[in-house]
Design an enzyme around this catalytic site. Structure first.
Site, short mmCIF file in Angstrom:
data_model
loop_
_atom_site.label_atom_id
_atom_site.label_comp_id
_atom_site.label_asym_id
_atom_site.label_seq_id
_atom_site.Cartn_x
_atom_site.Cartn_y
_atom_site.Cartn_z
N THR A 7 4.79 5.98 -4.32
CA THR A 7 3.83 7.27 -4.29
C THR A 7 4.06 8.22 -4.75
OG1 THR A 7 2.18 8.63 -2.90
CG2 THR A 7 4.00 8.61 -2.39
N LYS A 12 2.53 12.92 1.26
CA LYS A 12 2.92 11.33 1.58
C LYS A 12 4.51 11.54 1.77
CE LYS A 12 -0.74 9.81 0.62
NZ LYS A 12 -1.99 8.28 0.38
N GLU A 42 -4.95 2.17 -11.24
CA GLU A 42 -5.93 2.63 -11.51
C GLU A 42 -6.30 1.86 -9.79
OE1 GLU A 42 -9.86 3.24 -13.10
OE2 GLU A 42 -8.73 2.95 -14.77
N ASP A 71 -2.09 3.80 1.45
CA ASP A 71 -3.92 4.20 0.48
C ASP A 71 -4.71 5.36 1.79
OD1 ASP A 71 -5.11 5.55 -1.57
OD2 ASP A 71 -7.26 3.87 -0.20
N GLY A 152 -3.79 18.23 1.26
CA GLY A 152 -4.94 17.56 1.53
C GLY A 152 -5.93 18.33 2.26
N HIS A 178 -2.96 10.45 11.92
CA HIS A 178 -3.12 8.46 11.25
C HIS A 178 -1.83 8.23 10.26
CE1 HIS A 178 -4.03 11.79 8.29
NE2 HIS A 178 -4.43 10.57 7.30
N ARG A 179 -1.40 8.84 9.65
CA ARG A 179 0.01 8.13 9.24
C ARG A 179 1.01 7.56 9.60
NH1 ARG A 179 0.12 11.27 5.00
NH2 ARG A 179 -1.77 9.80 4.27
O1 LIG Z 1 -2.41 13.14 6.45
C1 LIG Z 1 -3.24 13.08 5.53
N1 LIG Z 1 -3.95 15.02 5.02
C2 LIG Z 1 -4.80 15.19 4.95
N2 LIG Z 1 -5.35 14.86 3.32
C3 LIG Z 1 -4.71 13.59 2.70
C4 LIG Z 1 -4.01 12.98 3.95
N3 LIG Z 1 -3.95 11.71 3.52
C5 LIG Z 1 -4.64 11.34 2.63
N4 LIG Z 1 -5.17 12.59 2.20
C6 LIG Z 1 -6.16 12.98 1.08
O2 LIG Z 1 -6.98 11.87 1.02
C7 LIG Z 1 -6.76 11.08 -0.41
C8 LIG Z 1 -6.13 10.27 -0.19
O3 LIG Z 1 -5.94 9.66 -1.50
P1 LIG Z 1 -4.99 8.38 -1.90
O4 LIG Z 1 -4.61 7.86 -0.54
O5 LIG Z 1 -5.85 7.66 -2.19
O6 LIG Z 1 -3.85 8.97 -3.05
P2 LIG Z 1 -2.82 10.45 -3.61
O7 LIG Z 1 -1.27 8.87 -2.76
O8 LIG Z 1 -2.63 10.15 -4.41
O9 LIG Z 1 -2.64 11.13 -2.52
C9 LIG Z 1 -6.16 12.30 -0.72
O10 LIG Z 1 -7.02 13.44 -1.20
C10 LIG Z 1 -5.38 13.32 0.28
O11 LIG Z 1 -5.20 14.96 -0.39
MG LIG Z 2 -7.07 5.98 -3.01
#
Ligand SMILES: O=c1[nH]cnc2c1ncn2[C@@H]1O[C@H](COP(=O)(O)OP(=O)(O)O)[C@@H](O)[C@H]1O
Ligand SMILES: [Mg+2]
Length: 203
Positions: A7, A12, A42, A71, A152, A178-179
Site C-alpha cells: 500500500t 495503513k 488500478e 482494501d 481518511g 475494521h482493520r
Molecule cells: O481506517 C480508515 N479510516 C478512515 N478512512 C479510511 C480507513 N480505511 C480506509 N479509509 C478510506 O477509504 C478509502 C479506501 O481506499 P482504498 O482502500 O481503496 O485505498 P488507499 O489505500 O489508496 O487509501 C480511502 O479514501 C481511505 O482514506
Molecule cells: Mg479501494
C-alpha cells in the site's frame, strides 16, 4: 518471513506495522530501496476482496515475496452502502478533506447517520497462494469533523463509546477498528503454534 506491505497509504502502513509487530516478520515498505519498483494496479474489482487481491498479487509477483494489501471502504446506510469500494474516489475528489466535505453534504438533513467501515486484508504468496481476512466496525457519521489522529474518514466516524475514530491512538484504533479486527485474525492465524507454509517462488 519477509513480507511487503502493498500500500502507498501511510496510515495503513502505520496500523499494519503496529498490529503485526509481535509476529517476528520483516515488514517492508513498498518503496524499500532493496526492492524492485512496482506500480499498484488500478482498482478495477467490484469487491474489496478483488481489489485487495489485485494489489497484493501484483506486488508479490514483482517482488518474489509474500505481499499484504488492504482494501477498505465506508458504507453509509442512508446512501445505500455507498461509497463502499469506491471510497477512495468518492465524489471524484482526490483529497480526504474534499471527500469528507462531500460526505457531510450528501448527508445534510438526514436523520439516519449509520455507517460501517470494512477492511479486507489479502496476503498473497508469490506461488499464487492467497489468504484473506475481513473486519468491520459500525458507527455513525458526525455532523462535523472531530479529532486529529487517524486518516481518511476517521474524523467523521463516531464510535458507540462517544469518541470519533480520529480521537484514538494507533493501539486504541486497532482494538476497535475494521482493520484492527482483520489484522487480529491474520495475527492469530500466524502466531506461534499455527501451521507454517513453505514460501516458494513460481519461475
Ligand atoms: O481506517 C480508515 N479510516 C478512515 N478512512 C479510511 C480507513 N480505511 C480506509 N479509509 C478510506 O477509504 C478509502 C479506501 O481506499 P482504498 O482502500 O481503496 O485505498 P488507499 O489505500 O489508496 O487509501 C480511502 O479514501 C481511505 O482514506
Ligand atoms: Mg479501494
Amino acid at each position: 518471513m519477509r513480507v511487503v506491505i502493498a500500500t502507498s497509504n501511510p496510515g495503513k502502513v502505520t496500523e499494519i506495522r503496529e498490529a503485526l509487530a509481535g509476529l517476528g516478520w520483516e515488514l517492508l515498505a513498498l518503496n524499500d530501496p532493496s526492492l524492485p519498483a512496482v506500480t499498484l494496479p488500478e482498482e478495477t474489482g467490484t469487491t474489496y476482496e478483488e481489489n485487495a487481491a489485485l494489489k497484493a498479487c501484483a506486488t508479490a509477483l514483482v517482488m518474489g515475496l509474500p505481499a499484504l494489501a488492504d482494501d477498505s471502504g465506508l458504507e453509509v446506510s442512508a446512501l445505500n452502502g455507498e461509497p463502499g469500494v469506491f471510497s477512495a474516489r468518492f465524489g471524484n475528489l482526490d483529497t480526504a478533506n474534499g471527500r469528507n466535505l462531500h460526505l457531510l453534504e450528501q448527508l445534510r438533513g438526514k436523520a439516519d447517520r449509520r455507517a460501517k467501515f470494512v477492511s479486507v486484508l489479502l496476503l498473497a504468496y508469490p506461488d499464487g497462494y492467497l489468504e484473506s481476512y475481513r473486519g468491520e466496525v459500525e458507527g455513525q457519521i458526525l455532523e462535523g469533523p472531530r479529532g486529529q489522529d487517524g486518516f481518511g474518514y476517521d474524523p467523521l466516524f463516531l464510535l458507540p463509546d462517544g469518541r470519533s475514530m480520529a480521537e484514538l491512538s494507533v493501539p486504541e484504533k486497532r482494538a476497535v477498528s475494521h482493520r484492527g479486527k482483520a489484522l487480529e485474525a491474520l495475527r492469530a492465524a500466524h502466531s506461534a503454534g499455527a501451521p507454517k507454509r513453505e514460501v516458494t517462488r513460481l519461475e
